[in-house]
Scaffold this active site. Structure first.
Site, short mmCIF file in Angstrom:
data_model
loop_
_atom_site.label_atom_id
_atom_site.label_comp_id
_atom_site.label_asym_id
_atom_site.label_seq_id
_atom_site.Cartn_x
_atom_site.Cartn_y
_atom_site.Cartn_z
N LEU A 165 -30.38 33.50 14.47
CA LEU A 165 -30.50 32.14 14.32
C LEU A 165 -32.14 33.10 14.15
O LEU A 165 -32.77 32.98 14.82
CB LEU A 165 -30.84 31.04 14.69
CG LEU A 165 -29.31 30.21 15.10
CD1 LEU A 165 -29.61 29.01 16.12
CD2 LEU A 165 -28.47 30.45 14.43
N ASP A 166 -32.36 32.39 12.46
CA ASP A 166 -34.13 32.37 12.32
C ASP A 166 -34.87 31.27 13.77
O ASP A 166 -35.01 30.88 14.01
CB ASP A 166 -34.70 31.58 11.23
CG ASP A 166 -33.85 32.14 9.87
OD1 ASP A 166 -33.65 33.13 10.41
OD2 ASP A 166 -33.61 31.95 8.68
N LYS A 167 -36.30 32.75 14.02
CA LYS A 167 -36.98 31.98 15.55
C LYS A 167 -37.26 30.04 14.95
O LYS A 167 -36.88 29.88 15.62
CB LYS A 167 -38.20 32.56 15.23
CG LYS A 167 -39.55 32.17 16.05
CD LYS A 167 -40.44 32.50 15.79
CE LYS A 167 -41.96 32.27 16.60
NZ LYS A 167 -43.44 32.99 16.62
N ARG A 268 -30.90 29.28 3.01
CA ARG A 268 -32.69 29.26 3.13
C ARG A 268 -32.78 29.60 0.95
O ARG A 268 -33.39 29.43 0.20
CB ARG A 268 -33.28 29.20 3.85
CG ARG A 268 -33.48 29.05 4.81
CD ARG A 268 -34.35 30.41 6.00
NE ARG A 268 -35.63 30.09 5.55
CZ ARG A 268 -36.63 30.67 6.58
NH1 ARG A 268 -35.77 31.31 7.94
NH2 ARG A 268 -37.68 31.26 6.45
#
Length: 347
Positions: A165-167, A268
């Site tokens: 998962l993205d930060k 996104r």
């Protein structure tokens, strides 16, 4: 309303500027130019024959990361065919530490058994050590939390990270504790057989209110640090979305997204591609000041100051990789996003 669950890394074909290739401490390789009898070979194969201390898979990764150029332009496609006389430059970044340090970092454990662990990741936590984030990551935390219960992946006592998962994306993530679990989970991710659902706050109201977004995703040829829908190369990506609720007369919407594929930054990038980027997304989105002109001050302030992409992985379902039974987990919308929604609902 948000997204953050399962995005395997993808890369695209294309050409871009190579001005960022020479980071501090990177090793620079400049093999002899392509000879006439080598013309037409794949770039990754040609480099593997020239750079014997680098594996072909390592070279492929360097190409996809935008670290290889031919006669100036950066080449992002490992299958690109080389031409006689072309000169190549390869920038290899410093290696990350081989064995991350176990660090005592608080984790929200949703489920754990001898084969795997499911974590509800908070925003701000990087999943895996990498240049710029060598410690205080989820891997460091899992090494400390799991300790001797890690049987090892590939002969190394470490957690098996099968998706990231993205930060700044919150939500559910599963990691393997054994080789067998790692193989089983990896197969499910490769087959896209897991159930993965996300919720996001986006600008505007997508139309139609329920639909699909499809477009190959790869490295942005103009900015290798970002992803984009690309016309050539990349990996197939399909996102299904459904508008759940609108706020402020259509200024913002709550959207559920489900992944038919899992690519880096998929939700996104796809939502931005149809004109509805995520609230708080500083990489792919921007504050729509025109839309906010008539919005009450408290809502405007909350929307413009939101510190991360409003994206949350709220649902994760899969077959237990060694036992075979179904597992399904849900995560509540985190406090920061929930607080923003409550402000929007008051208007």
């Amino acid at each position: 309303m948000f997204d953050s669950l399962i995005y395997p890394v993808a890369a695209a074909a294309g050409i871009g500027d190579d001005s960022e290739m020479n980071e501090t401490n990177s090793r620079l390789y400049t093999p002899e130019p392509v000879s006439p009898d080598e013309a037409g070979q794949r770039l990754d194969k040609w480099l593997a024959m020239r750079l014997l201390d680098l594996s072909r898979s390592r070279i492929k990764g360097l190409i996809e990361d935008g670290r290889v150029s031919l006669d100036g332009p950066t080449i992002l496609d490992p299958s690109h065919r080389v031409k006689p006389g072309q000169s190549c430059r390869v920038s290899v970044p410093p290696d990350a530490p081989a064995i991350p340090e176990a660090q005592d970092i608080a984790l929200t454990v949703v489920h754990e058994d001898e084969d795997l662990i499911v974590i509800d990741k908070p925003p701000g936590l990087v999943v895996h050590p990498a240049p710029g984030n060598l410690d205080f990551t989820l891997v460091n935390a899992l090494l400390a939390h799991c300790g001797e219960s890690l049987a090892g992946i590939g002969g190394v006592r470490r957690p098996g990270i099968v998706h990231r998962l993205d930060k700044d994306t919150s939500g559910l993530l599963v990691a393997a504790k054994t080789d067998a679990a790692h193989r089983g989970l990896s197969e499910q991710f490769a087959a896209h057989s897991l159930e993965r659902a996300y919720r996001a706050l986006v600008w505007g109201v997508p139309s139609p209110s329920k639909g699909e977004i499809e477009g190959n995703i790869g490295r942005n040829p103009r900015d290798r640090k970002t992803m984009a829908i690309v016309s050539g190369g990349g990996k197939r990506a399909l996102t299904r979305y459904h508008v759940l609720q609108t706020y402020l007369g259509g200024c913002v919407s709550s959207v559920e997204c489900r992944l038919a594929t899992g690519r880096t930054h998929q939700i996104r990038v796809h939502m931005t591609s149809i004109g509805h980027s995520l609230v708080g997304d500083k990489t792919y989105g921007r504050v729509r000041l025109g839309r906010l002109a008539s919005v009450p001050d408290d809502a405007r302030a909350a929307l413009t100051a939101f510190p991360r992409q409003a994206l949350h992985a709220f649902l994760l379902g899969f077959q237990h990789p060694t036992k075979g039974y179904a597992l399904s987990f849900e995560s509540a919308i985190p406090t920061d996003i929930n607080a923003l929604i409550k402000i929007l609902e008051r208007i």
